[in-house]
Design a protein around this motif. Sequence first.
Motif, mmCIF file in Angstrom:
data_model
loop_
_atom_site.group_PDB
_atom_site.id
_atom_site.type_symbol
_atom_site.label_atom_id
_atom_site.label_comp_id
_atom_site.label_asym_id
_atom_site.label_seq_id
_atom_site.Cartn_x
_atom_site.Cartn_y
_atom_site.Cartn_z
ATOM 1 N N PHE A 71 0.852 -1.183 0.000
ATOM 2 C CA PHE A 71 0.000 0.000 0.000
ATOM 3 C C PHE A 71 0.892 1.239 0.000
ATOM 4 C CE2 PHE A 71 -1.714 3.298 2.852
ATOM 5 C CZ PHE A 71 -2.862 3.649 2.165
ATOM 6 N N GLY A 72 0.517 2.267 -0.769
ATOM 7 C CA GLY A 72 1.362 3.456 -0.808
ATOM 8 C C GLY A 72 0.593 4.715 -1.145
ATOM 9 N N ILE A 73 1.226 5.859 -0.830
ATOM 10 C CA ILE A 73 0.672 7.170 -1.147
ATOM 11 C C ILE A 73 1.789 8.015 -1.748
ATOM 12 C CG2 ILE A 73 -0.408 9.269 -0.258
ATOM 13 C CD1 ILE A 73 -1.490 7.643 2.065
ATOM 14 N N SER A 74 1.541 8.553 -2.926
ATOM 15 C CA SER A 74 2.471 9.516 -3.522
ATOM 16 C C SER A 74 1.716 10.804 -3.785
ATOM 17 C CB SER A 74 3.079 8.970 -4.818
ATOM 18 O OG SER A 74 2.067 8.622 -5.742
ATOM 19 N N GLY A 75 2.437 11.920 -3.797
ATOM 20 C CA GLY A 75 1.794 13.219 -3.837
ATOM 21 C C GLY A 75 1.420 13.671 -5.226
ATOM 22 N N ASN A 76 0.703 14.782 -5.253
ATOM 23 C CA ASN A 76 0.429 15.502 -6.485
ATOM 24 C C ASN A 76 1.565 16.495 -6.720
ATOM 25 O OD1 ASN A 76 -2.071 14.185 -6.902
ATOM 26 N ND2 ASN A 76 -3.077 15.583 -5.469
ATOM 27 N N PRO A 77 1.688 17.060 -7.954
ATOM 28 C CA PRO A 77 2.765 18.015 -8.210
ATOM 29 C C PRO A 77 2.816 19.086 -7.129
ATOM 30 C CG PRO A 77 1.596 17.515 -10.247
ATOM 31 C CD PRO A 77 0.838 16.845 -9.121
ATOM 32 N N PRO A 78 4.012 19.483 -6.663
ATOM 33 C CA PRO A 78 5.332 19.117 -7.209
ATOM 34 C C PRO A 78 5.939 17.871 -6.578
ATOM 35 C CG PRO A 78 5.583 20.799 -5.542
ATOM 36 C CD PRO A 78 4.109 20.529 -5.628
ATOM 37 N N PHE A 79 5.130 17.041 -5.930
ATOM 38 C CA PHE A 79 5.652 15.874 -5.221
ATOM 39 C C PHE A 79 5.277 14.570 -5.928
ATOM 40 C CE2 PHE A 79 4.758 19.122 -1.932
ATOM 41 C CZ PHE A 79 6.058 19.351 -1.505
ATOM 42 N N GLN A 80 5.016 14.651 -7.230
ATOM 43 C CA GLN A 80 4.546 13.464 -7.928
ATOM 44 C C GLN A 80 5.603 12.366 -8.009
ATOM 45 O OE1 GLN A 80 5.135 16.389 -9.204
ATOM 46 N NE2 GLN A 80 6.034 16.325 -11.249
ATOM 47 N N ASN A 81 6.871 12.715 -7.824
ATOM 48 C CA ASN A 81 7.935 11.716 -7.880
ATOM 49 C C ASN A 81 8.390 11.257 -6.496
ATOM 50 O OD1 ASN A 81 8.185 11.770 -10.760
ATOM 51 N ND2 ASN A 81 9.224 13.733 -10.582
ATOM 52 N N ASP A 82 7.688 11.709 -5.466
ATOM 53 C CA ASP A 82 8.055 11.343 -4.098
ATOM 54 C C ASP A 82 6.987 10.430 -3.510
ATOM 55 O OD1 ASP A 82 10.312 13.030 -4.129
ATOM 56 O OD2 ASP A 82 9.043 14.755 -3.709
ATOM 57 N N THR A 83 7.427 9.323 -2.935
ATOM 58 C CA THR A 83 6.514 8.427 -2.245
ATOM 59 C C THR A 83 6.444 8.834 -0.791
ATOM 60 O OG1 THR A 83 7.003 6.611 -3.759
ATOM 61 C CG2 THR A 83 6.019 6.040 -1.645
ATOM 62 N N LEU A 84 5.309 9.373 -0.380
ATOM 63 C CA LEU A 84 5.132 9.790 1.007
ATOM 64 C C LEU A 84 5.129 8.585 1.929
ATOM 65 C CD1 LEU A 84 4.429 11.833 3.248
ATOM 66 C CD2 LEU A 84 2.034 11.609 2.573
ATOM 67 N N VAL A 85 4.386 7.567 1.564
ATOM 68 C CA VAL A 85 4.259 6.367 2.390
ATOM 69 C C VAL A 85 4.284 5.138 1.502
ATOM 70 C CG1 VAL A 85 2.766 5.075 3.966
ATOM 71 C CG2 VAL A 85 2.880 7.556 4.136
ATOM 72 N N HIS A 86 5.055 4.157 1.912
ATOM 73 C CA HIS A 86 4.946 2.819 1.325
ATOM 74 C C HIS A 86 4.909 1.816 2.471
ATOM 75 C CE1 HIS A 86 5.331 -0.621 -1.319
ATOM 76 N NE2 HIS A 86 6.188 -1.102 -0.439
ATOM 77 N N VAL A 87 3.919 0.943 2.439
ATOM 78 C CA VAL A 87 3.720 -0.022 3.513
ATOM 79 C C VAL A 87 3.715 -1.422 2.928
ATOM 80 C CG1 VAL A 87 2.150 -0.818 5.317
ATOM 81 C CG2 VAL A 87 2.415 1.625 4.893
ATOM 82 N N ASP A 88 4.537 -2.305 3.522
ATOM 83 C CA ASP A 88 4.506 -3.696 3.087
ATOM 84 C C ASP A 88 3.186 -4.349 3.480
ATOM 85 O OD1 ASP A 88 7.047 -3.245 2.208
ATOM 86 O OD2 ASP A 88 8.024 -4.243 3.885
#
Length: 998
Positions: A71-88
Amino acid sequence: MKKTVIIILAVFAFLLTALIAVPFIFKDKILERIDKEIAQSVNAQVHYDFNNISLSIFKRFPDVSVTLREFGISGNPPFQNDTLVHVDQLQVDFNLRSVLFADTPSLSGIHLDGGAVYVKVLEDGQANYDITFPSEEVAESESTFEIGIDLIEINNLNFIYDDRQLDYFMALGNMQMEGKGNFTADVYQLPVKLEMLIADVSYEGTNYLKNKVFKGNTTVDVDMENMKFAFADGDFALNDFVFDLFGFVALPADDIEMDLQFEGKDNTFKSILSLVPGIYTDSFKGLKTSGTMDFKGFMKGIYNENSFPAFDISLNVADGMFQYPDLPRPVSNINIDMNAANTSDNLDFTKVNISKFNMDFGSNPISGRLLLENLVTYDIDGNLVGKLNLEELTSIFPIEGMTLKGILDVNASAKGRYDSVKNIIPNINAKMLLTNGYVKSSEYPAPIDKLNVNASIINTSGNMKDFLVDLSNFGFELEDEAISGNIKIQDFEQMNWDGAVKGTIDVGKMMAIFPIENTIMEGKVVADLNSKGSYKDVEEGRFNKLDTRGDMSIQKFFYTSTDLPQGIRINDAKADFTPERINLTKFDARVGESPLQASGFLSNYMNYFLKENETLKGQLSLESSKFNVNQWMVESGEAEDSELTVIELPKNIDFTMAVSANEVLYDNLNLKQVKGNMTLREGVLSFREASMATMGGQVVMNGTYDPRDLTAPKFDFNFNVIDLSIAEAFSSLNTVKVLAPVAQHLTGKFSTKLDFSGLLGQDMMPILASLDGKGILRVLEAAYKDSPLLKGVTSLTKLNDTNTIQFRNLNLPIVIQDGMLNLSPVDLKLWDYQAKVQGSTGFDGSINYLINMQIPAGKFGSQANNLLATISGTEATGSTLIPVSINLGGTYNSPKVGLSGENSIESLLTNALRSRVSSERENLQAKATEQFKAAEDSLKSELKTRSEALQDSAKKEAERKVTETKDRAVEEAKNVLKGVLGNRARPAAKPDTTKNQQ
């Protein structure tokens, strides 16, 4: 009885079956509800797969548990290339009844197993964790979750906090946490267990903690109404250092109020030793220690921009000792009594008192003390005395592969006040003497020998004018080569110096003894320099009073590293020094694969080296037989076919350079006989009369390359192009391919004088949508044939002589604006017909042209003759001129060719032959031109809007690349976490035995 048992078993079986079935019967409803709540609550990209979701009623009965994997959350621009959270694996517990029957589901537990969190705050304050919808949007949507959590579990979580606004960085690894409590209450107790690796904590470039293991077990009294968090009791540990923490932290508004007390708990000297960098290693458990340690303190007050809490922190070590396993000598008699205190709310009034400090390195004692009254007047009273036998150090500390010898004596004292306004400094008497130093590495057979340093700092009056730094002697020998020198600095106001250095250093041998990872350096540096002067004269620019003389040479030098993989080889370089300048009398080198010779001088070098924000000036003459620019414009470590990248130019260098190269390789261009003058000033590179032979002709240019804004580097050039091959220009220049695609089917040469400006992309290529230019294109003679446009005209007009056009003495005025090449109306001779051509080519490859021609009716062949025979009562003949207006649209390779205002060439002929009056013919073409201009204005407006959007997009992409340097630090932290934690046993996740039913 038997019947009763059977009934009970049957009822139990039914209930058990129901409990198993309930989650799956209502699975679609539950998942639909989860998906809906995420969509209403989270303004970000949430990544999960329904197939990776399982449900269970047994994990936390009577709650239902939803388990999500990957499960994961990545941001909208300007954070579209950053994964805020990734959970196994994430397990969320809900009150089942609330999910099925209530308006809002009640969240009762969270269990996270394996994952990473990356919090990023940009310089402007934008944060990637801000993923909730604005409050007004939430108010309009339905209610989301009710929080009824009574358990939070976290296992194996990595956490990185990268705040570029505060210049604060923190990396935590392998976080384990468990918290229980009634989170719905305003006041409740929260038992918390926490364990993690503190990989890195840095603030404003200073590292405060690195590679420390933290553990905590406490109960927090939470008062949410007053935002107060109190610690009543608990155990905390940093590595082996254990301490208690009592008191509270409150956040009633923007201020942070705190009243905390802390003290060491059941600690020994070994506990505090575990915090010393380099000691807490795999061998730490086998370290022999003794001694006692006491640590305590408090912090009380308000923290904000103008206030800092009062504090008092004390550390006492008595009779400490440690000895590494398998080494014969200990560090013993360690006694430290230290206190740092501040009774005010101003950090400047901090008092530091180290009243006792001593330790014995083997048989060599070191002792000292320090009293610093405050950070305003810097009243100081301290001393340090000691002697070290360097040979004994290797029997105290594990220094693998290194042999040391020599005696180091230190005797220093300072007492008084430092006040730069009143010209007062403490009385200082400090001496350091290293005699018969010896360093030998197992990597190199010969030692650094006869290493001697004699230095002293003296001020007996407290007056800055009596300040003296005397490095009367320093030097060493390495095999048959030696270097020695001295320097004396007097008067803290004037900073008068007098020094010299003479000798030879073989840097290859030094690198063998003291290697630098991923770096190769070889060669010899020979120096014979004397310098005498005053820093005051440097500040005032009185360079005639400075006397720096001598010479320095470099022989057979080679350097390469990860940051400079191309390598630099200096075969021979010589420079002599005068007070005014450094004269580079010889420089024979190879930079990468390119040979380079240089001569010239550097001036203002004393200011540049001794003062901030000063500019190094110079004049250089650079020559090369073949210079490959491409090799220096790819990112370090990338393949040879990597794209070019923007080059940042230094702003504190003012160089004028005369350049001469027989051949220069730039992108796909091969430039010959390159000559010209360049000026680098304030970060802008200017070209003057830069000439080169290329593409069969000659180019002379003047202009500038300005990368001061790395997100929008600019260029502005004036080109004088003489007899360039049209075919080669099309093959080599992307700008020509897009804005002048007609060159693909032209043979011949062209000349032009063109003013050309725009923005460069991060690949150093022009952003076509940004281009502006103006000039005259001259073609002496050219042939145009076999193009899609000609074929389209032939197909439309049925003319039989339109497959080739010969141009002679052609002068075309062109204007480029917002990436669109505009051709003003120009009279041409196309084939044997008079024509007026106008239109444009866009940066997107689109074409939009109008050709107005006057064609004799007889040229249309039988179709015109048949019409002439049917039209009576007119004076029309085969020589009657027919007005033909042709619209060219689409793209060059896929053109759309049509007649303006007519459906077919036949109807055009019919109408034109009947309208024999010339004014009527002119009106037809005027109307066609008017219609064309209206369509062209609309197209230009659309392309301008797209041009602005593309330039904005390019700037954002450039900004993203500019931040990659900082992002690399984050990636390095992630790699550190992986490397450190990769060797640790990771607890296995509890198996999820719940099957996902469809």
